[in-house]
Design a protein around this motif. Structure first.
Motif, short mmCIF file in Angstrom:
data_model
loop_
_atom_site.label_atom_id
_atom_site.label_comp_id
_atom_site.label_asym_id
_atom_site.label_seq_id
_atom_site.Cartn_x
_atom_site.Cartn_y
_atom_site.Cartn_z
N UNK A 62 3.54 -131.24 -93.47
CA UNK A 62 4.72 -130.62 -93.99
C UNK A 62 5.00 -129.47 -93.07
N UNK A 120 5.76 -125.43 -92.45
CA UNK A 120 5.63 -124.07 -92.76
C UNK A 120 6.19 -123.11 -91.79
N UNK A 127 1.93 -128.53 -90.88
CA UNK A 127 0.61 -128.71 -91.36
C UNK A 127 0.40 -129.94 -91.88
N UNK A 128 -0.74 -130.51 -90.96
CA UNK A 128 -1.02 -131.94 -91.05
C UNK A 128 -2.02 -132.12 -92.54
N UNK A 129 -1.58 -132.93 -93.45
CA UNK A 129 -2.42 -133.09 -94.70
C UNK A 129 -3.48 -134.33 -94.68
N UNK A 189 3.41 -139.30 -101.37
CA UNK A 189 2.95 -139.68 -102.75
C UNK A 189 3.69 -138.47 -103.84
N UNK A 190 3.53 -137.28 -103.43
CA UNK A 190 4.10 -136.37 -104.37
C UNK A 190 5.53 -136.55 -104.67
N UNK A 235 6.08 -139.75 -106.75
CA UNK A 235 5.44 -139.48 -108.57
C UNK A 235 6.68 -138.89 -109.00
N UNK A 236 6.96 -137.44 -108.33
CA UNK A 236 8.09 -136.61 -109.10
C UNK A 236 9.31 -136.86 -109.15
N UNK A 249 8.56 -132.81 -100.01
CA UNK A 249 8.12 -131.36 -98.95
C UNK A 249 7.27 -132.09 -97.67
N UNK A 250 6.68 -133.24 -97.89
CA UNK A 250 6.02 -133.98 -96.98
C UNK A 250 6.81 -134.82 -96.08
N UNK A 260 -4.85 -130.71 -89.34
CA UNK A 260 -5.54 -131.44 -90.35
C UNK A 260 -6.69 -130.58 -90.89
N UNK A 263 -0.34 -134.33 -108.33
CA UNK A 263 0.66 -133.37 -107.60
C UNK A 263 0.39 -132.07 -107.90
N UNK A 314 -3.09 -127.63 -102.70
CA UNK A 314 -3.34 -127.82 -101.09
C UNK A 314 -2.59 -127.42 -99.97
N UNK A 315 -1.37 -127.61 -100.27
CA UNK A 315 -0.44 -127.09 -99.36
C UNK A 315 -0.31 -125.70 -99.42
N UNK A 334 -3.12 -123.99 -97.52
CA UNK A 334 -3.39 -124.33 -95.99
C UNK A 334 -2.12 -123.42 -95.23
#
Lengths: 188, 188
Positions: A60, A62, A67-69, A81-82, A85-86, A91-92, A173, B133, B139-140, B143
DNA sequence: CGCCGAGTTGAACTGAATCAAGAAACGTGG
DNA sequence: CCACGTTTCTTGATTCAGTTCAACTCGGCG
């Protein structure tokens, strides 16, 4: 559709031929070239992926920097996945770091499968359990280890990543700058 | 068993009276006094909890000191979810920060319910989606934000925590020392 | 009362970031 | 297949956010 998908799902639940007949047509194969975006920031993630080959990064923005997740490769899951789901803008982002082929299923199709195929509801639960425990481990490690400890753990756990992806992404990461990463490398 | 549990579950799925008749007897109510441990490090988490009242903290030990991962209160979920899922000894502990009453269901009972009551399998999936979520957001934020930014976000988002739990635990939850937390407070 | 844990405040320290400048590796087009 | 520009990686010097160490205050409770 590839046996890879069936095999992957079968690691979680027992899949009958009739179940597979329902599920199979919903999966499709897609290709991305190196550098291409699989999911962009701001878009709603419509797919859940299984990686056939290639490497991808999940990250994502910043302000100025990224910033690597995490990374996906081999036959692992992938996707924003966020947002999946939502159902909100992601944001990713996900980018192919090498030419990649992935299998994917759309959100509406997956919902239909959940409704028509109760065993798949369990599959969804089990995958989420796995994702959640992986993230819990990562959270604990990011909160309690120093940069050097995190670097050494990555070396021990997934040295192969160093060959697969640029160091700057691994540095990110691990929650450090490329300079720090490079200095830690020089030490050992 | 309390309507709190039924009401809480009903926010995720439509629960018939016959479903509830199966589920209801599996839940029990338990009490803990301030300071008591609900889950200890090293033990396998046998229960999944819904908080009736009181505040609890979820944390783990890193050498000499404790790192706080979250709080539960109100009617939120609680428990050492990582161990509950993996069935391995818990790296996390849960402690009651005030006298607390919680509802809980055991792991074997929940598995039976998953087997006998398909709609509950969906409930499990939906809860995990929510937990995942929430953890992704955290986490985001951990970081990409500075200590000061994280402090300000907590103020905006859950100021009430300051009244409920000792500052040292909040500081730890935000990934900083009590001293830094105190200095940030003094600034505003 | 007097003790003890929680919170505050100050001073010194440090791990990692930032800034900067080269060197190496990569890939693209001629 | 080579040349050139771009990106990635390395190395050094400096800076800074946040930790550590230490001393002191405050409030609750035996």
């Amino acid at each position: 559709m590839s046996q890879i998908v069936r095999h992957k799902i079968s690691k979680y639940i027992a899949l009958s031929d009739s179940d597979w007949a329902i599920i199979q047509p919903k999966w499709e194969e897609v290709s991305f070239t190196k550098g291409e975006f699989i999911t962009r920031e701001g878009q709603i993630e419509d797919y859940f992926y299984i990686v056939k080959n290639g490497v991808q990064r999940l990250y994502f923005n910043k302000e100025e920097n990224e910033v690597c997740l995490g990374f996906s490769y081999n036959h692992s899951w992938s996707g924003g996945y966020e947002s999946f789901i939502t159902r909100k803008p992601s944001r990713m982002a996900i980018q192919a770091l090498s030419n990649s082929q992935l299998f994917r299923i759309s959100h509406p199709d997956l919902q239909k499968i959940y409704a028509n195929c109760p065993i798949m509801e369990r599959w969804g639960r089990l995958i989420l359990e796995e994702l959640l425990t992986m993230r819990a481990t990562r959270e604990m490690e990011m909160m309690s280890f120093t940069s050097e400890e995190r670097y050494n753990m990555l070396l021990k756990r997934s040295k192969h990543l160093l060959q697969l992806v640029p160091q700057k992404h691994i540095a990110s990461y691990l929650g450090m700058t490329p300079e720090t990463f490079s200095r830690l490398r020089a030490k050992s």
